[in-house]
Design a protein around this motif. Structure first.
Motif, PDB file in Angstrom:
ATOM      1  N   ASP A 102       0.830  -1.205   0.000  1.00 44.11           N
ATOM      2  CA  ASP A 102       0.000   0.000   0.000  1.00 44.11           C
ATOM      3  C   ASP A 102       0.865   1.256   0.000  1.00 44.11           C
ATOM      4  OD1 ASP A 102      -2.367  -1.409  -0.053  1.00 44.11           O
ATOM      5  OD2 ASP A 102      -2.627  -1.400   2.123  1.00 44.11           O
ATOM      6  N   LYS A 109      -1.775   6.163  -9.858  1.00 41.89           N
ATOM      7  CA  LYS A 109      -3.036   5.772 -10.490  1.00 41.89           C
ATOM      8  C   LYS A 109      -3.277   4.272 -10.366  1.00 41.89           C
ATOM      9  CE  LYS A 109      -2.892   9.526 -13.883  1.00 41.89           C
ATOM     10  NZ  LYS A 109      -2.828   9.872 -15.332  1.00 41.89           N
ATOM     11  N   GLU A 110      -2.181   3.511 -10.281  1.00 39.26           N
ATOM     12  CA  GLU A 110      -2.304   2.056 -10.273  1.00 39.26           C
ATOM     13  C   GLU A 110      -2.830   1.505  -8.951  1.00 39.26           C
ATOM     14  OE1 GLU A 110       1.458   0.544 -11.430  1.00 39.26           O
ATOM     15  OE2 GLU A 110       1.103   0.885 -13.551  1.00 39.26           O
ATOM     16  N   LYS A 111      -2.983   2.352  -7.949  1.00 43.63           N
ATOM     17  CA  LYS A 111      -3.474   1.852  -6.662  1.00 43.63           C
ATOM     18  C   LYS A 111      -4.891   1.291  -6.771  1.00 43.63           C
ATOM     19  CE  LYS A 111      -5.313   6.274  -4.979  1.00 43.63           C
ATOM     20  NZ  LYS A 111      -5.231   7.307  -3.925  1.00 43.63           N
ATOM     21  N   ARG A 112      -5.578   1.623  -7.865  1.00 41.77           N
ATOM     22  CA  ARG A 112      -6.939   1.118  -8.071  1.00 41.77           C
ATOM     23  C   ARG A 112      -6.955  -0.288  -8.687  1.00 41.77           C
ATOM     24  NH1 ARG A 112      -7.075   6.526  -9.756  1.00 41.77           N
ATOM     25  NH2 ARG A 112      -8.364   7.900  -8.477  1.00 41.77           N
TER      26      ARG A 112
END
Length: 227
Positions: A102, A109-112
């Motif tokens: 995390d 943007k890739e955290k989604r």
């Protein structure tokens, strides 16, 4: 045919003042891809101030910073990140309750993406650079060395090829320092340009290819080493 070594960053005449205090005075510095450059100097010699300008935290009053051979306007850390520059500070900037994964993807943007896909990307990055972490492990349960690895992965994940480490061994044991230096050698072999800020001569000799010496805010010499 002799291979051309590409310059990652070149500082020309960098000067920074804080009121009447001249922290950097016409500094000249160059770091190349595929090398570790040590920035050596006593406390107060201007090492961190210079690196804070390269990473967009401060702005030079005079002089030019070139990235990949072209003058660069580095007005913020986001600008530095877009140019492939990542700084690992002496005091880590991690969210302790969050996991390693995390923290690495935070603000991207890739955290989604699904957790499985993120985990795969992080582990692939670890394999590329010879790093080892447990992606789901909370940062608050990590050792200092593990936290430092997460910080390194954070900047690599964002595409950094030029890395700055500010006194990275200050809180490491000798064994953890050896592990860090093994990581830096692996990153050097992958073509990264690495600047390590230190005031420890033994570290300069152990890890660097060249060393630039600062004294009282000025660059006084750059020499080859055997690191």
């Amino acid at each position: 045919m002799e291979q051309t070594v590409q310059t990652a960053i070149r500082c020309r005449g960098i000067t920074k003042r804080f009121g009447e205090v001249v922290a950097n005075d016409g500094i000249e510095l160059e770091v190349r891809y595929g090398e570790v450059l040590a920035l050596l100097g006593e406390n107060g010699s201007g090492k961190t101030t210079l690196m804070n300008m390269i990473s967009g935290i401060y702005h030079p009053d005079e002089g030019v910073i070139e990235v990949d051979g072209a003058p660069a306007a580095i007005g913020s850390p986001a600008d530095a990140q877009a140019l492939g520059i990542g700084m690992i500070h002496q005091h880590f900037k991690l969210v302790e309750p969050f996991s390693a994964m995390d923290n690495i993807v935070l603000g991207t943007k890739e955290k989604r993406l699904p957790a499985k896909a993120l985990r795969r990307k992080v582990l692939e990055l670890c394999e590329t650079y010879g790093l080892t972490i447990e992606p789901e492990k909370p940062v608050r349960e990590m050792s200092v060395s593990e936290k430092q690895t997460v910080e390194i992965l954070k900047v690599l994940y964002r595409g950094a090829r030029i890395l700055i480490l500010d006194e990275p061994t200050a809180v490491l044991t000798p064994q953890e320092t050896d592990k860090l230096f093994a990581i830096l050698r692996q990153m050097r072999a992958k073509g990264c340009a690495i600047i390590i800020i230190t005031h420890k001569l033994n570290e300069v000799l152990a890890i660097s290819d060249r060393v630039t010496i600062l004294r009282r805010g000025r660059s006084v010499d750059t020499v080859e080493t055997a690191g």
